[in-house]
Design an enzyme around this catalytic site. Structure first.
Site: not given
Length: 204
Positions: A109, A12-13, A92
């Site tokens: 990404h 969860g950064s 996805l």
């Protein structure tokens, strides 16, 4: 103020970066809920510490992928979410999700798309021998990392880099760029029309 829902699967950064980066009375957006598909993931602890409502929805608890996705959409709608941010979400999103939030789903990404799609962006960059990689924030479509690009940040590949060291530097840029893109979407700086993204001013 735009209500943001975050989907995450791990530590969860990037969730933390969004919470911190969208805090303050002047922010045009705010994280209002976390949905996690991995019960026990560290991101749930981060949500509790930040006083952000969190919902854990394990896929195996549902009869089908579609049923799980319907539950995720329901959780987001119950919190009035207007923009969805994928932050290390290792699934996805399907047609039901895309239909529920058309043009309102972002992802970050760890590569300069369209290069190095999918998992392990830093590893792929090292294997390809590139001198520069980075991160990309893009709108999500039905493909894997194929949605319209909003903003990118470059990260040099240094001599002696391994996957861990390069990933760490890419992540620094992710944490900087992602909240800025969300703010820009929320205040109208970013517009999406079809697959065309327009910016009324640069995202620094």
């Amino acid at each position: 103020m735009m209500k943001v829902g975050v989907l995450a699967s791990g530590s969860g950064s990037n969730f933390q970066a969004l919470v911190d980066g969208l805090s303050g009375a002047s922010s045009p957006a705010r994280v209002v809920v976390l949905v996690c598909d991995v019960p026990g993931a560290k991101v749930l602890e981060r949500a509790r510490a930040a006083s952000v409502p969190a919902v854990a929805l394990a896929p195996k608890a549902f009869a089908s992928r579609e049923a799980h996705e319907e539950a995720v959409v329901k959780a987001l709608r119950e919190h009035g979410v207007e923009l969805v941010c994928l932050a290390g979400y290792l699934r996805l999103v399907g047609a039901r999700f895309l239909e529920a939030f058309p043009g309102k789903i972002l992802n970050v990404h760890p590569a300069l798309l369209p290069s190095f799609k999918g998992l392990h962006g830093a590893r792929q960059a090292l294997e390809a021998g590139v001198r520069v990689t980075g991160c990309t924030v893009h709108f999500v479509d039905a493909g894997m990392d194929t949605g319209p690009i909003v903003a990118q940040a470059a990260v040099p590949v240094l001599p002696g880099d391994d996957e861990a060291s390069l990933s760490a530097r890419i992540q620094i840029e992710e944490h900087r760029l992602y909240p800025r893109v969300v703010r820009a979407v929320a205040d109208g700086t970013v517009k999406l029309s079809g697959r065309a993204v327009t910016l009324s001013e640069p995202i620094a």
